[in-house]
Design an enzyme around this catalytic site. Structure first.
Site, PDB file in Angstrom:
ATOM      1  N   ASP A 158      29.235  38.315  31.606  1.00  0.00           N
ATOM      2  CA  ASP A 158      30.209  39.100  30.839  1.00  0.00           C
ATOM      3  C   ASP A 158      29.847  40.581  30.959  1.00  0.00           C
ATOM      4  OD1 ASP A 158      32.462  38.861  28.753  1.00  0.00           O
ATOM      5  OD2 ASP A 158      31.020  40.257  27.820  1.00  0.00           O
ATOM      6  N   LEU A 159      30.843  41.432  31.306  1.00  0.00           N
ATOM      7  CA  LEU A 159      30.576  42.853  31.501  1.00  0.00           C
ATOM      8  C   LEU A 159      30.324  43.539  30.162  1.00  0.00           C
ATOM      9  CD1 LEU A 159      33.253  43.806  34.208  1.00  0.00           C
ATOM     10  CD2 LEU A 159      30.811  43.336  34.537  1.00  0.00           C
ATOM     11  N   ASP A 208      37.111  40.236  31.606  1.00  0.00           N
ATOM     12  CA  ASP A 208      35.911  40.765  32.257  1.00  0.00           C
ATOM     13  C   ASP A 208      34.797  39.735  32.260  1.00  0.00           C
ATOM     14  OD1 ASP A 208      35.391  40.713  29.577  1.00  0.00           O
ATOM     15  OD2 ASP A 208      34.568  42.748  29.466  1.00  0.00           O
TER      16      ASP A 208
END
Length: 494
Positions: free
Chosen positions: A370-371, A413
């Site tokens: 996960d960004l 994202d």
């Protein structure tokens, strides 16, 4: 089909013609040997042999004159000789082209070392010896130019029924081979004559008579075409076809093929065997049909030209339909922005990899990625910039994984990766660290630099009862721990 039909008909006609020619050559060859055997018997029964002193000056002169007259009329004989019991020539009449000569006593030779004397002198009085076809020897050396020769021999008996020597007639091999040469000139193939050991006697000037010279390469048909030669040994004659050639063959065996009376045929000694072969190249026959082939090709192209519009129209329609289907399938399987697997396909792949890992008893690693700090990019630079960042992120993550690993974009994202057959915790950690390092490198989007982080949760299948639901839950919990630990790090599931 028409072309192949016409070609096959022509091939069949050529084969039949060449087969008949080969049979005629065989017949002529054997007839000459048949006549020579009869001539030998006529010469053997000369009344001078009834005298107890056959080589008295009177008898010798009469015999020499008889033999000289004989071979001057029958010019396919080159020599008539009488050998004594030790192999020495007692008399010899010799023909060189059209000149017949009676050899003087000083020029007579010792033939005791020659194979035909050693074999023939052991015969019983009624037997006839026929030698193989080979080259003539004079004074211990092969005569040049080469003179192919067949020698026929019979035992001479004196008036008291005792063996007194051998009568030998030399039959000129060139006379026999000239018949094959005549056939070759009009043949579609290559005529060959081989002896029983498959050495060339006729058909290839570079390979002929190699068995006569110990210091030269030994060329044999059975060494060059072992399968063809082996097949020829099963029948007296036949046809063998391979991809490039048709081999028509006839075996010549004196016992079965010579038209001699039974009492003579049964007394033949050292029955030589030969094989006549006609090698017909299929390419040579096909070349005769080149004009027909061109015509058929022209007709074919004409028909195809008439059909081209219909085919083209149908093809364009089909291509458009398939492109549309490909787009639909691509949307169904792949993320339209990054080109990675979408969530649905990824979950299907995860189920398959768990089954495979269970069957192979191999571990399986699931990563959730996960960004971090992605939302400010969207807010400050716009969604277009955010899309470009996601594309670059996908490329960077993929470059850190192995070729067999599976990666997907499962949310805005959020990414996920399956790493099959990986049980080394350090190796897993190294991959996670490479991903974090790669994502931490600043991005340049629309001439603006921006920085990102990434949190990674890692779960490993620990048992054969592992399910995709459990594995996803563990990876999700590990990702949650990474986020709570300050982000931009990785955590293993506990």
């Amino acid at each position: 089909m028409f072309y192949q039909s016409q070609l096959q008909t022509r091939i069949n006609n050529v084969i039949q013609h060449e087969k008949n020619e080969l049979k005629q050559a065989k017949k002529a060859f054997l007839q000459q040997l048949n006549h020579a055997s009869r001539d030998l018997l006529i010469l053997r029964n000369n009344h001078h042999f009834k005298d107890h002193d056959i080589l008295s000056s009177v008898n010798r002169a009469q015999l020499e004159q008889d033999y000289a007259n004989f071979i001057s009329i029958k010019n396919f004989y080159t020599q008539i000789r009488i050998l004594d019991l030790t192999g020495k020539e007692l008399l010899r009449v010799h023909r060189d082209k059209h000149n017949v000569a009676i050899v003087s006593a000083e020029q007579l030779q010792d033939k005791s070392h020659r194979y035909y004397f050693k074999q023939a002198i052991k015969m019983n009085p009624s037997a006839i010896f026929i030698s193989p076809l080979d080259l003539n020897f004079e004074n211990g050396e092969i005569e040049r130019p080469f003179k192919p020769m067949i020698r026929l021999a019979s035992v001479l008996m004196g008036p008291k029924g005792t063996k007194i020597g051998l009568l030998i007639v030399n039959l000129e091999g060139a006379h026999l081979l000239s018949q094959l040469d005549n056939i070759s000139k009009n043949s579609s193939g290559n005529i060959m004559l081989l002896n029983k050991d498959s050495y060339w006697l006729f058909g290839d000037t570079n390979k002929q008579w190699s068995f006569m010279f110990a210091n030269k390469p030994q060329h044999r048909f059975k060494d060059q075409q072992p399968h063809i030669w082996q097949s020829m040994q099963t029948q007296a004659n036949g046809i063998i076809e391979n991809e490039n050639n048709v081999y028509i063959y006839e075996h010549l065996t004196l016992l079965n093929d010579m038209l001699l009376p039974n009492n003579i045929a049964n007394s033949l000694i050292n029955r030589p065997e030969w094989t006549l072969i006609n090698k017909v190249p299929l390419a040579k026959i096909e070349s005769e049909f080149s004009s027909l082939k061109k015509l058929i090709i022209a007709l074919y192209l004409g028909i195809m030209t008439l059909m081209i519009f219909v085919i083209y129209t149908f093809a364009i329609h089909t291509i458009k339909r398939r492109k549309y289907q490909a787009k639909v399938e691509n949307y169904a399987y792949f993320d339209s922005l990054t080109g990675l697997y979408n969530r649905r396909i990824f979950l299907e792949q995860l189920d398959l990899e768990i089954i495979k890992a269970t069957q192979l008893s191999c571990p399986l690693v699931l990563m959730y990625l996960d960004l971090d700090y992605f939302k400010p990019i969207n807010d400050e630079l716009g969604h277009g910039a955010g899309d470009e960042v996601l594309k670059e992120v996908a490329i960077r993550i993929k470059s850190c994984l192995r070729q067999q690993d599976i990666i997907a974009r499962i949310g805005g994202d959020e990414f996920a990766a399956i790493l099959p057959q990986l049980n080394d915790k350090k190796a897993i950690a190294d991959i996670a660290e490479r991903i974090i390092t790669s994502i931490n490198t600043p991005f340049t989007i629309f001439d603006q630099q921006c920085s990102l982080g990434i949190s990674i949760g890692i779960a490993t299948s620990a048992s054969e009862t592992q399910t995709s639901i459990k594995l996803k839950t563990q990876a999700d919990q590990a990702l949650y721990e990474a986020k709570n630990s300050g982000r931009n790090c990785y955590r293993f599931s506990k």
